[in-house]
Design a protein around this motif. Sequence first.
Motif, PDB file in Angstrom:
ATOM      1  N   VAL A  36       0.854  -1.185   0.000  1.00  0.00           N
ATOM      2  CA  VAL A  36       0.000   0.000   0.000  1.00  0.00           C
ATOM      3  C   VAL A  36       0.893   1.239   0.000  1.00  0.00           C
ATOM      4  N   VAL A  37       0.584   2.195  -0.877  1.00  0.00           N
ATOM      5  CA  VAL A  37       1.298   3.473  -0.898  1.00  0.00           C
ATOM      6  C   VAL A  37       0.513   4.450  -0.032  1.00  0.00           C
ATOM      7  N   LEU A  38       1.213   5.100   0.886  1.00  0.00           N
ATOM      8  CA  LEU A  38       0.591   6.049   1.807  1.00  0.00           C
ATOM      9  C   LEU A  38       1.251   7.409   1.645  1.00  0.00           C
ATOM     10  N   LYS A  39       0.436   8.456   1.677  1.00  0.00           N
ATOM     11  CA  LYS A  39       0.932   9.824   1.526  1.00  0.00           C
ATOM     12  C   LYS A  39       0.776  10.591   2.832  1.00  0.00           C
TER      13      LYS A  39
ATOM     14  N   THR B 112       3.009  12.868  16.173  1.00  0.00           N
ATOM     15  CA  THR B 112       2.890  11.847  15.128  1.00  0.00           C
ATOM     16  C   THR B 112       2.803  12.456  13.733  1.00  0.00           C
ATOM     17  N   TYR B 113       3.014  11.584  12.744  1.00  0.00           N
ATOM     18  CA  TYR B 113       2.744  11.889  11.345  1.00  0.00           C
ATOM     19  C   TYR B 113       1.599  10.978  10.917  1.00  0.00           C
ATOM     20  N   ARG B 114       0.647  11.528  10.190  1.00  0.00           N
ATOM     21  CA  ARG B 114      -0.456  10.720   9.675  1.00  0.00           C
ATOM     22  C   ARG B 114      -0.258  10.521   8.185  1.00  0.00           C
TER      23      ARG B 114
ATOM     24  N   ALA C 266       9.666  13.414   8.144  1.00  0.00           N
ATOM     25  CA  ALA C 266       8.769  12.492   7.452  1.00  0.00           C
ATOM     26  C   ALA C 266       8.918  12.609   5.942  1.00  0.00           C
ATOM     27  N   PRO C 267       9.064  11.486   5.253  1.00  0.00           N
ATOM     28  CA  PRO C 267       9.059  11.528   3.794  1.00  0.00           C
ATOM     29  C   PRO C 267       7.632  11.770   3.288  1.00  0.00           C
TER      30      PRO C 267
END
Length: 59
Positions: free
Chosen positions: A9-12, A20-22, A46-47
């Motif tokens: 799964v690709v997540l952005k 946190t990063y969502r 975060a990337p």
Amino acid sequence: MQANDAITVVLKLTRETKNTYRYDAAEEDAPVGNIYIQKKAMPGGAPPELELRLSAKNP
């Protein structure tokens, strides 16, 4: 899911909170909708995208 099967799964990156990063799935019907990752797990920042690979653990 069989032991040799895998789901990718690709997540952005969509949001940053205090700790946190969502990340949200790029596709609407993805098997994982979103994840939160602790900022301390990404000390370099975060990337913009992540690729999440899910596989079943062998019993």
